[in-house]
Enzyme design. Sequence first.
Site, mmCIF file in Angstrom:
data_model
loop_
_atom_site.group_PDB
_atom_site.id
_atom_site.type_symbol
_atom_site.label_atom_id
_atom_site.label_comp_id
_atom_site.label_asym_id
_atom_site.label_seq_id
_atom_site.Cartn_x
_atom_site.Cartn_y
_atom_site.Cartn_z
ATOM 1 C CD GLU A 150 -3.046 -1.062 2.187
ATOM 2 O OE1 GLU A 150 -4.157 -1.573 1.977
ATOM 3 O OE2 GLU A 150 -2.759 -0.489 3.273
ATOM 4 C CD GLU A 307 -4.261 -5.707 2.156
ATOM 5 O OE1 GLU A 307 -5.003 -4.994 2.874
ATOM 6 O OE2 GLU A 307 -3.027 -5.624 2.175
#
EC number: 3.2.1.23
Length: 658
Positions: A150, A307
């Site tokens: 991320e 995710e």
Amino acid sequence: MSTFPLPGISLGCDYNPEQWSPDVWREDVALMRRAGVDLVAVNIFGWSNLEPSPGRYHFDDLDEVVGLLHANGIRVNLGTGTSSPPPWLSTLYPEILPAAADGTTRFPGGRQAWCPSSPVFRDRAYELVDRVAQRYGNHPAVALWHVSNELGCHNALCYCEASADAFRDWLQSRYRKIETLNEAWGTSFWSQRYGDWAEIQPPRLALSLRNPAQIVDFHRFSSDELLSYYRGEAAILRRHSTTPVTTNFMVTAHIRNLDYWSWAPEMDVVANDHYLDHRLGDPVGELSFAADLTRGLAGGAPWMLMEQSAGAVNWQPHNLTKAPGEMLRNSLTHVARGADSICFFQWRASAQGAEKFHSALLPHAGTDTVAWREVLRLSETLDRIGEVAGTRVTADVALLFSWESWWSAEGEARPSQSVSYLDQVHAAHRALRELGVTADVVSPDADLSGYRLVVVPCLYMVSDPAAERITEYVSAGGHLLVTFFSGIVDERDRIRLGGYPGAFRDVLGVLAEEFAPLLPGHEVTLSNGAKGSLWTERLRTTTAETIASYTDGPLPGIPAITRNEYGEGQAWYVATALDLREVLDTATRDAGVRGAGDRTVEVVRRTGDGRGYLFVINHGTEPAEIAATGHDLVTGEPVRGVLRVEAGGVGVVKEGPA
């Protein structure tokens, strides 16, 4: 882009074995097999375990975990471990720590406590990546490389001195001459003219409004700086391995700092993280938008959901769990809109740390739970629909989206602080979705020639080439719908003079003399009965026809919705915020686009190699019936003319003879 790393529609998860003892690892892998897990991401936050002190590496634990997964036929999404540095690194080199916009340092204790421009951080991180890549570059278990994690979630905008130096270098590369920068930033305003590159600082907090062009360029720089960091890791991995390389994007409502249109071509496989955000009015609609945008980033190719959550997250004010069947609906919405891999954070719910209340495939309560049975149901369903993999979503409508327009449209000084760029984009996408129309979400620079209708919501910043391409699309016979606050500035954030909507005046056949925003809670009525809010403008038609005018408010009698014949095509303009379903219903029918589904039932088609698959996701409380013929892969039953999907249910019809 590379071949997709796994066959079928794969099920995956993050796993953090460093949080557990080796006996738990063995139990976990056995349960993963039981749950049908195909892909496991490991070493995402592994730096302090792999390098517990400077230059001393310890791979025994990771070796055992990777070997255990491999022995059980589970492939590995191997992280480089660099997403959060160990405490020793910032202790030895405090200069790697990031600075906020007020100039103050942000310290360790959370994650991503590093400056993207720090040469010290890059050197140490790249050394770790090299060690990991050498050790596992040819390991048969590794299906995918996962760079960092991320990127830019917390540290995208750093205002430290290292970032200031890098920003100046980036500006010199972009503008070459200081005079060119002064012209681009409009520094004649407020005596901001620069005489030397050394005088330029990041747009740290000031006593007044800051230069908007400088802020936009700082966003561009920050996105490019993290991308250069990604390239550095990826280059090391590719020296040691031919396995595909990616990182997890964050195409979601609350993350906006990276321009993923520039990132996507660097990915071997596009991957995204997405979590339902219950702070929004329509979290399920935002999920569909994010999936369509991720598909746009992948150029229409299959992509990965890296995710999502099995239930509640831990970072919203109110972390709502998922009802029975909701995880399946969420997952199949992603698959319907192009995902060929469905992964979760995380496998086993943590017992400690900041995310201990974040849900997982294996919850704190274990396997005798509704949550675990939902996982088994999802796994079985993904196996049943595996043949869908490799097909692509079909869409006749494009919706234009721009991170640069998001940054610039929400500047410090703007006509209305109540106008949110993303709200307007979501409103347009939601209207299409509720009409049963699938849209590709694409860049303003995309090729539009294959679409029947192009929707342009609130595209405040647009370059000359992009504006010309959109105009040419209409002239050649395309259909266009533009909403307010579009076409206002060029890429330098300079107003396009001569009247609004600037770049789109001619193609829309209108000219607005001034904006007339509305106060929060105020509405205006249109002559077609619709209600507008947030925005009006003193608009007159030049070549367009008026479809609806205001009947009250500050501008009674002024056009609010117009339609213009331009070349061989047609262009609509909507000058206020309203429910777009009615106008888009007409615009789609004029363009020859037919929708299926309604406000609570999503209907999306994937096709390829002569195969067609109809996805039906019923978010409503009543059964739905959709015209279809073929075979429902979810139930195994034939479908003869009509597919009935119960409330909260899903169906995937392989189209053809029943």
